[in-house]
Scaffold this motif. Structure first.
Motif, PDB file in Angstrom:
ATOM      1  N   UNK A 123       0.839  -1.208   0.000  1.00 46.65           N
ATOM      2  CA  UNK A 123       0.000   0.000   0.000  1.00 46.65           C
ATOM      3  C   UNK A 123       0.867   1.249   0.000  1.00 46.65           C
ATOM      4  N   UNK A 124       1.904   1.263   0.831  1.00 44.86           N
ATOM      5  CA  UNK A 124       2.801   2.419   0.862  1.00 44.86           C
ATOM      6  C   UNK A 124       3.493   2.607  -0.484  1.00 44.86           C
ATOM      7  N   UNK A 125       3.974   1.513  -1.073  1.00 38.31           N
ATOM      8  CA  UNK A 125       4.659   1.613  -2.367  1.00 38.31           C
ATOM      9  C   UNK A 125       3.710   2.148  -3.433  1.00 38.31           C
ATOM     10  N   UNK A 131       2.303   9.023  -6.361  1.00 40.45           N
ATOM     11  CA  UNK A 131       2.573  10.444  -6.122  1.00 40.45           C
ATOM     12  C   UNK A 131       3.686  10.938  -7.035  1.00 40.45           C
ATOM     13  N   UNK A 132       4.700  10.100  -7.240  1.00 45.42           N
ATOM     14  CA  UNK A 132       5.762  10.475  -8.182  1.00 45.42           C
ATOM     15  C   UNK A 132       5.225  10.516  -9.603  1.00 45.42           C
ATOM     16  N   UNK A 133       4.359   9.567  -9.952  1.00 40.01           N
ATOM     17  CA  UNK A 133       3.771   9.541 -11.289  1.00 40.01           C
ATOM     18  C   UNK A 133       2.917  10.781 -11.544  1.00 40.01           C
ATOM     19  N   UNK A 134       2.278  11.284 -10.487  1.00 40.75           N
ATOM     20  CA  UNK A 134       1.470  12.495 -10.636  1.00 40.75           C
ATOM     21  C   UNK A 134       2.331  13.699 -11.017  1.00 40.75           C
ATOM     22  N   UNK A 183      11.493   1.247   1.145  1.00 44.12           N
ATOM     23  CA  UNK A 183      12.573   2.159   1.563  1.00 44.12           C
ATOM     24  C   UNK A 183      13.001   3.045   0.396  1.00 44.12           C
ATOM     25  N   UNK A 184      13.154   2.426  -0.776  1.00 50.48           N
ATOM     26  CA  UNK A 184      13.537   3.199  -1.956  1.00 50.48           C
ATOM     27  C   UNK A 184      12.441   4.167  -2.379  1.00 50.48           C
ATOM     28  N   UNK A 185      11.180   3.833  -2.080  1.00 41.32           N
ATOM     29  CA  UNK A 185      10.074   4.724  -2.419  1.00 41.32           C
ATOM     30  C   UNK A 185      10.117   6.008  -1.604  1.00 41.32           C
ATOM     31  N   UNK A 186      10.632   5.925  -0.389  1.00 42.12           N
ATOM     32  CA  UNK A 186      10.799   7.141   0.411  1.00 42.12           C
ATOM     33  C   UNK A 186      11.787   8.072  -0.278  1.00 42.12           C
ATOM     34  N   UNK A 192      10.796  14.290  -5.604  1.00 43.10           N
ATOM     35  CA  UNK A 192       9.751  15.082  -6.245  1.00 43.10           C
ATOM     36  C   UNK A 192       8.878  15.855  -5.258  1.00 43.10           C
ATOM     37  N   UNK A 193       9.102  15.656  -3.970  1.00 45.89           N
ATOM     38  CA  UNK A 193       8.381  16.388  -2.934  1.00 45.89           C
ATOM     39  C   UNK A 193       9.357  16.767  -1.831  1.00 45.89           C
ATOM     40  N   UNK A 194       9.002  17.777  -1.089  1.00 48.07           N
ATOM     41  CA  UNK A 194       9.769  18.184   0.085  1.00 48.07           C
ATOM     42  C   UNK A 194       9.224  17.401   1.274  1.00 48.07           C
ATOM     43  N   UNK A 195      10.000  16.421   1.749  1.00 47.48           N
ATOM     44  CA  UNK A 195       9.506  15.561   2.825  1.00 47.48           C
ATOM     45  C   UNK A 195       9.268  16.342   4.111  1.00 47.48           C
ATOM     46  N   UNK A 196      10.087  17.336   4.369  1.00 48.88           N
ATOM     47  CA  UNK A 196       9.871  18.174   5.541  1.00 48.88           C
ATOM     48  C   UNK A 196       8.554  18.927   5.448  1.00 48.88           C
ATOM     49  N   UNK A 197       8.299  19.504   4.287  1.00 50.86           N
ATOM     50  CA  UNK A 197       7.032  20.204   4.089  1.00 50.86           C
ATOM     51  C   UNK A 197       5.861  19.240   4.208  1.00 50.86           C
ATOM     52  N   UNK A 198       6.032  18.013   3.706  1.00 51.12           N
ATOM     53  CA  UNK A 198       4.955  17.038   3.771  1.00 51.12           C
ATOM     54  C   UNK A 198       4.600  16.707   5.216  1.00 51.12           C
TER      55      UNK A 198
END
Length: 487
Positions: A123-125, A131-134, A183-186, A192-198
């Motif tokens: 589910x996480x993957x 999200x990357x595909x978007x 792990x690689x998905x993180x 493509x996203x700012x993890x801190x902002x997320x």
């Protein structure tokens, strides 16, 4: 780019014979059943937010985009983890419903309890890569899920076999490969996203409602399509007792996996056209037509020779899966023909889903499942995996045809023009030449015939693309087209 990345799926096709030789068809069939169950559960749990992100992220601002991904992860991964915990607790009761060989039956509750945790990982993957595909990052996401996941799984499976894990080794390998890809998905999300902002961004109520409504509207049709793909081996397993049920599921799984090769072309366009159609629909829906028509022409030119090659080599391919796999021949041919039909009718389904037609995908899937269910009830009890494959193939083609018809009625999008006919005729010519080569090589030994036919497919596809596409289409292939001297 997406099509080249999807070629990594060939690793999975190559890996399956190794799994059947190492663990046997019955154990492989049990693995197919459990993985199909996880896939179906994931499609229910994710509420089709994987597709909703394709709609929302391209048109939202950055803060809202990050909030949408964060919300999608929270509302899917947490329930998936709770379900995995419940399955682990009730594994002995669930095991009573699963058919397995005597060797696997003794360890079945432990195997189910362990493999249940593939659900939150998968589910996480799914959410992270969608999200990357978007962001229209197609290549990295596909390579991660198709290439690296399959390579890791193969390495782990071989290692566990030689370590003595003859029953649970394949399940452990799958679980560990999913953990690695998670792990690689993180890392992929971080590109493509700012993890801190997320982590910091608030998710206001209107955004939560937009994400949920967009996803839930698409969820029934997505679940229905998953039912058509993953429920058949489960039904075969439950319908037939013991090792017989596990073997039937394994044979269907083998046929389904090999028959997926023609879908490499179609899936590439499915991945790409979902976010592109969503973004274009917000600007000018008429501009979707060239994308739709181009993908249909290219699919028609490529899929016929690819599918024909699979059918000609079906017996040779199945011999690689070990003793007993030849029983999947009729199922493989039926599923391959169905996949060819799906691909030729083009990527209408994601366009319908991404351009605001929220009820039509559900209607299409319901029609397809009704056709499959009726045929399966008639054919599967007597023909087993073969009957199920025929029912699945016809049901899948019905879904694709329904989407084509609806786009024609709702938006006037019809890809079947003269240029499509040109591509279809070129693909037919390639199929005819391939069939003639197969007949001419029939007197040769099977391995020599197979090698020679494989050697013809690359130049044959070049011919079908050169003849089947006009100058503008060939130029659209970019650097690859120029390198192959197609442009």
């Amino acid at each position: 780019m997406a099509a080249l990345a999807r070629l990594g799926a060939l690793i999975e096709v190559i890996a399956q014979p190794i799994y059947t030789w190492l663990f046997g068809i019955a154990t492989y069939g049990l693995y197919v059943v459990l993985w199909s169950a996880v896939n179906m559960a994931e499609k229910i749990v994710d509420l089709s937010l994987t597709q909703a992100l394709q709609r929302i992220v391209p048109v939202e601002d950055e803060e809202a985009a990050h909030g949408a991904v964060k919300f999608a992860l929270l509302v899917t991964v947490i329930p998936a983890s709770l379900i995995a915990a419940a399955v682990t607790f009730f594994a002995p009761q669930i095991a009573q419903w699963v058919s397995a060989s005597p060797e696997d039956a003794a360890r079945l509750p432990q195997m189910i309890a362990l493999f249940a945790w593939a659900l939150p990982l998968w589910t996480f993957v799914e959410i992270a890569t969608s999200a990357a595909r978007a962001r229209r990052a197609f290549g990295p996401e596909i390579r991660l899920r198709i290439f690296w996941e399959q390579c890791a799984r193969l390495v782990f499976a071989v290692g566990f076999f030689f370590a003595g894990f003859t029953s649970s080794g394949l399940l452990l390998a799958h679980l560990l490969s999913l953990a690695l890809v998670a792990i690689l998905s993180v890392r992929l999300l971080g590109r493509y996203y700012d993890l801190g902002l997320m982590l910091r961004v608030p998710v206001p109520k209107p955004l939560r409602a937009n994400v949920l409504v967009s996803g839930i509207a698409l969820s029934p049709s997505a679940i229905a399509r998953r039912v058509l793909n993953d429920l058949p081996p489960i039904i075969l397993n439950v319908m037939l007792p013991g090792a017989q049920g596990a073997t039937a599921a394994g044979l269907f799984g083998i046929a389904r996996k090999v028959a997926s090769v023609p879908l490499i072309v179609r899936q590439a366009f499915l991945y790409v056209l979902a976010p592109l159609s969503s973004a274009q629909a917000a600007l000018d829906r008429a501009e979707i037509a060239p994308l739709y028509a181009f993908s249909s022409r290219l699919s028609a030119a490529l899929v016929l020779p690819l599918g024909g090659l699979l059918i000609l080599l079906a017996s040779d391919i199945l011999s690689l899966f070990g003793p007993g796999a030849g029983a999947a021949l009729a199922a493989l041919v039926a599923l391959t023909l169905g996949r060819m039909g799906e691909a030729i009718f083009g990527p209408a389904t994601p366009i319908v889903e991404m351009t605001g037609h929220r009820l039509l995908p559900l209607l299409n899937s319901a029609i397809g499942i009704a056709v499959w269910g009726g045929l399966a009830a008639i054919l599967a009890p007597g023909l087993g995996a073969e009957g199920m494959a025929i029912a699945v193939a016809i049901g899948a083609v019905v879904i694709a045809l329904a989407a084509v018809f609806e786009l024609w009625l709702s938006d006037g999008l019809v890809p079947f023009d003269f240029l499509f006919l040109r591509g279809l005729l070129a693909g037919g010519l390639g199929l005819g030449l391939l069939a003639a080569a197969g007949l001419a090589l029939e007197p040769l030994a099977a391995p020599i015939r197979a090698i020679l036919l494989l050697a013809t497919i690359a130049p044959l596809c070049w011919i079908t693309l050169r003849i089947g596409l006009d100058r503008e289409d060939r130029a659209a292939l970019g650097a690859l087209g120029r390198k192959l001297r197609l442009a």
